[in-house]
Design a protein around this motif. Structure first.
Motif, PDB file in Angstrom:
ATOM      1  N   GLY A 196       1.010  21.833  16.788  1.00  0.00           N
ATOM      2  CA  GLY A 196       2.249  22.461  17.230  1.00  0.00           C
ATOM      3  C   GLY A 196       3.482  21.602  17.052  1.00  0.00           C
ATOM      4  N   ALA A 197       3.328  20.336  16.697  1.00  0.00           N
ATOM      5  CA  ALA A 197       4.486  19.455  16.507  1.00  0.00           C
ATOM      6  C   ALA A 197       5.221  19.845  15.217  1.00  0.00           C
ATOM      7  CB  ALA A 197       4.030  18.010  16.426  1.00  0.00           C
ATOM      8  N   TYR A 198       6.542  19.865  15.303  1.00  0.00           N
ATOM      9  CA  TYR A 198       7.326  20.209  14.121  1.00  0.00           C
ATOM     10  C   TYR A 198       8.483  19.226  13.886  1.00  0.00           C
ATOM     11  CZ  TYR A 198      10.655  22.222  17.417  1.00  0.00           C
ATOM     12  OH  TYR A 198      11.543  22.400  18.444  1.00  0.00           O
ATOM     13  N   ARG A 199       8.535  18.169  14.661  1.00  0.00           N
ATOM     14  CA  ARG A 199       9.561  17.134  14.467  1.00  0.00           C
ATOM     15  C   ARG A 199       8.983  15.769  14.797  1.00  0.00           C
ATOM     16  NH1 ARG A 199      14.371  18.366  18.397  1.00  0.00           N
ATOM     17  NH2 ARG A 199      14.773  19.478  16.517  1.00  0.00           N
ATOM     18  N   ALA A 243       1.163  12.934  17.634  1.00  0.00           N
ATOM     19  CA  ALA A 243      -0.185  12.916  18.198  1.00  0.00           C
ATOM     20  C   ALA A 243      -1.156  12.127  17.329  1.00  0.00           C
ATOM     21  CB  ALA A 243      -0.687  14.346  18.381  1.00  0.00           C
ATOM     22  N   GLY A 244      -0.734  11.725  16.132  1.00  0.00           N
ATOM     23  CA  GLY A 244      -1.582  10.912  15.265  1.00  0.00           C
ATOM     24  C   GLY A 244      -2.306  11.704  14.193  1.00  0.00           C
ATOM     25  N   HIS A 245      -2.021  13.002  14.073  1.00  0.00           N
ATOM     26  CA  HIS A 245      -2.656  13.794  13.028  1.00  0.00           C
ATOM     27  C   HIS A 245      -1.984  13.499  11.694  1.00  0.00           C
ATOM     28  CE1 HIS A 245      -3.167  16.458  16.692  1.00  0.00           C
ATOM     29  NE2 HIS A 245      -4.388  16.014  16.416  1.00  0.00           N
ATOM     30  N   GLU A 295      10.760  26.689   4.813  1.00  0.00           N
ATOM     31  CA  GLU A 295      10.133  26.927   6.113  1.00  0.00           C
ATOM     32  C   GLU A 295       9.903  25.600   6.828  1.00  0.00           C
ATOM     33  OE1 GLU A 295       5.433  27.260   5.166  1.00  0.00           O
ATOM     34  OE2 GLU A 295       6.660  28.972   4.565  1.00  0.00           O
ATOM     35  N   VAL A 296       9.950  25.664   8.141  1.00  0.00           N
ATOM     36  CA  VAL A 296       9.749  24.467   8.961  1.00  0.00           C
ATOM     37  C   VAL A 296       8.269  24.113   8.953  1.00  0.00           C
ATOM     38  CG1 VAL A 296       9.951  23.487  11.270  1.00  0.00           C
ATOM     39  CG2 VAL A 296      11.737  24.990  10.408  1.00  0.00           C
ATOM     40  N   HIS A 297       7.973  22.881   8.568  1.00  0.00           N
ATOM     41  CA  HIS A 297       6.572  22.426   8.533  1.00  0.00           C
ATOM     42  C   HIS A 297       6.117  22.109   9.946  1.00  0.00           C
ATOM     43  CE1 HIS A 297       2.996  20.669   6.809  1.00  0.00           C
ATOM     44  NE2 HIS A 297       3.154  19.639   7.625  1.00  0.00           N
ATOM     45  N   SER A 352       0.825  -1.217   0.000  1.00  0.00           N
ATOM     46  CA  SER A 352       0.000   0.000   0.000  1.00  0.00           C
ATOM     47  C   SER A 352       0.847   1.249   0.000  1.00  0.00           C
ATOM     48  CB  SER A 352      -0.906   0.014   1.221  1.00  0.00           C
ATOM     49  OG  SER A 352      -1.765  -1.093   1.193  1.00  0.00           O
ATOM     50  N   GLY A 353       2.048   1.159   0.563  1.00  0.00           N
ATOM     51  CA  GLY A 353       2.927   2.325   0.613  1.00  0.00           C
ATOM     52  C   GLY A 353       4.155   2.031   1.447  1.00  0.00           C
ATOM     53  N   PHE A 354       4.985   3.048   1.575  1.00  0.00           N
ATOM     54  CA  PHE A 354       6.211   2.955   2.357  1.00  0.00           C
ATOM     55  C   PHE A 354       6.161   4.010   3.450  1.00  0.00           C
ATOM     56  CE2 PHE A 354       7.301   1.431  -1.858  1.00  0.00           C
ATOM     57  CZ  PHE A 354       7.924   0.237  -1.562  1.00  0.00           C
ATOM     58  N   MET A 355       6.877   3.776   4.533  1.00  0.00           N
ATOM     59  CA  MET A 355       6.919   4.752   5.612  1.00  0.00           C
ATOM     60  C   MET A 355       8.329   4.836   6.173  1.00  0.00           C
ATOM     61  SD  MET A 355       5.099   2.787   8.806  1.00  0.00           S
ATOM     62  CE  MET A 355       3.632   2.270   8.003  1.00  0.00           C
ATOM     63  N   MET A 356       8.660   6.026   6.667  1.00  0.00           N
ATOM     64  CA  MET A 356       9.962   6.234   7.308  1.00  0.00           C
ATOM     65  C   MET A 356       9.797   7.263   8.418  1.00  0.00           C
ATOM     66  SD  MET A 356      12.209   8.651   4.835  1.00  0.00           S
ATOM     67  CE  MET A 356      11.620  10.237   4.279  1.00  0.00           C
ATOM     68  N   ARG A 357      10.730   7.227   9.339  1.00  0.00           N
ATOM     69  CA  ARG A 357      10.775   8.225  10.409  1.00  0.00           C
ATOM     70  C   ARG A 357      11.503   9.453   9.902  1.00  0.00           C
ATOM     71  NH1 ARG A 357      11.111   6.295  16.255  1.00  0.00           N
ATOM     72  NH2 ARG A 357      11.792   8.405  16.438  1.00  0.00           N
ATOM     73  N   TRP A 358      11.080  10.618  10.378  1.00  0.00           N
ATOM     74  CA  TRP A 358      11.793  11.865  10.103  1.00  0.00           C
ATOM     75  C   TRP A 358      11.851  12.597  11.428  1.00  0.00           C
ATOM     76  CZ3 TRP A 358      14.090  13.243   5.580  1.00  0.00           C
ATOM     77  CH2 TRP A 358      14.628  14.517   5.524  1.00  0.00           C
ATOM     78  N   ASP A 359      12.986  12.432  12.165  1.00  0.00           N
ATOM     79  CA  ASP A 359      13.095  12.957  13.524  1.00  0.00           C
ATOM     80  C   ASP A 359      13.423  14.442  13.582  1.00  0.00           C
ATOM     81  OD1 ASP A 359      12.504  10.496  14.649  1.00  0.00           O
ATOM     82  OD2 ASP A 359      14.585   9.849  14.607  1.00  0.00           O
ATOM     83  N   LEU A 360      14.080  14.959  12.565  1.00  0.00           N
ATOM     84  CA  LEU A 360      14.465  16.367  12.557  1.00  0.00           C
ATOM     85  C   LEU A 360      13.283  17.235  12.145  1.00  0.00           C
ATOM     86  CD1 LEU A 360      17.861  15.911  10.717  1.00  0.00           C
ATOM     87  CD2 LEU A 360      17.489  16.222  13.156  1.00  0.00           C
ATOM     88  N   PRO A 361      13.379  18.545  12.377  1.00  0.00           N
ATOM     89  CA  PRO A 361      12.332  19.425  11.842  1.00  0.00           C
ATOM     90  C   PRO A 361      12.285  19.284  10.317  1.00  0.00           C
ATOM     91  CG  PRO A 361      13.641  20.596  13.455  1.00  0.00           C
ATOM     92  CD  PRO A 361      14.314  19.271  13.229  1.00  0.00           C
ATOM     93  N   LEU A 362      11.101  19.229   9.768  1.00  0.00           N
ATOM     94  CA  LEU A 362      10.915  19.023   8.345  1.00  0.00           C
ATOM     95  C   LEU A 362      10.826  20.383   7.656  1.00  0.00           C
ATOM     96  CD1 LEU A 362      10.441  16.977   6.075  1.00  0.00           C
ATOM     97  CD2 LEU A 362       8.027  17.079   6.597  1.00  0.00           C
ATOM     98  N   VAL A 363      11.830  20.690   6.833  1.00  0.00           N
ATOM     99  CA  VAL A 363      11.875  21.970   6.135  1.00  0.00           C
ATOM    100  C   VAL A 363      11.384  21.751   4.710  1.00  0.00           C
ATOM    101  CG1 VAL A 363      13.341  23.867   5.374  1.00  0.00           C
ATOM    102  CG2 VAL A 363      13.810  22.728   7.550  1.00  0.00           C
ATOM    103  N   ILE A 364      10.292  22.460   4.359  1.00  0.00           N
ATOM    104  CA  ILE A 364       9.712  22.367   3.020  1.00  0.00           C
ATOM    105  C   ILE A 364       9.651  23.780   2.443  1.00  0.00           C
ATOM    106  CG2 ILE A 364       7.725  21.633   1.671  1.00  0.00           C
ATOM    107  CD1 ILE A 364       6.969  19.804   4.000  1.00  0.00           C
TER     108      ILE A 364
END
Length: 147
Positions: free
Chosen positions: A89-92, A110-112, A82-84, A67-79
């Motif tokens: 309020g979670a950003y990492r 949080a599961g969002h 700008e930081v996503h 169905s798909g692939f998944m990976m962890r991204w522990d650092l702040p995600l910059v797109i």
């Protein structure tokens, strides 16, 4: 000086001799090959045909099988510079999903979950490592990644 000329001349002569040998062997069958006119070798006993592919148990699933692939991204995600940030309020500590339809989804701790249209499969492939596990359910995959 004379040594160098002699070495160059010997090298050119060796090249010509090598080219002559190669030119001799361009005809098939080889003219001076002793076994070229011999009787054909006896046929080998009939053997079973072995398939070229691995058994199904040893094959890794293809992209269409999952169905798909998944990976962890522990650092702040910059797109796009700008930081996503999630609406909570979670950003990492994201889980990034790359789905079969080439869409990319983000999930916070949080599961969002939200589809991120600015990311694509090419971005996912550049940033993900090799697949180390296949999980039958989403919950097992999330548990494996620590969520």
């Amino acid at each position: 000086m004379f040594r160098r000329n002699r070495a160059d001349r010997e090298f050119r002569e060796a090249q010509r001799a090598g080219q002559a040998v190669l030119a001799m062997h361009t005809e098939l069958p080889l003219p001076d090959c002793p076994g070229s006119r011999a009787a054909p070798a006896p046929a080998a006993p009939e053997s079973t045909v072995v398939p070229d592919f691995l058994p199904a148990d040893f094959r890794a699933p293809s992209r269409q099988d999952v169905s798909g692939f998944m990976m962890r991204w522990d650092l702040p995600l910059v797109i796009d510079g700008e930081v996503h940030q999630c609406h909570c309020g979670a950003y990492r500590n994201w889980i990034v999903f790359n789905m079969r339809d080439d869409s990319v989804w983000l999930r916070c701790e949080a599961g969002h979950e939200a589809k991120e249209s600015r990311l694509d499969t090419a971005w996912y492939n550049r940033n993900s490592g090799p697949v180390d596990h296949f999980h039958p359910t989403l919950d097992e995959g999330l548990r494996h990644l620590g969520h």
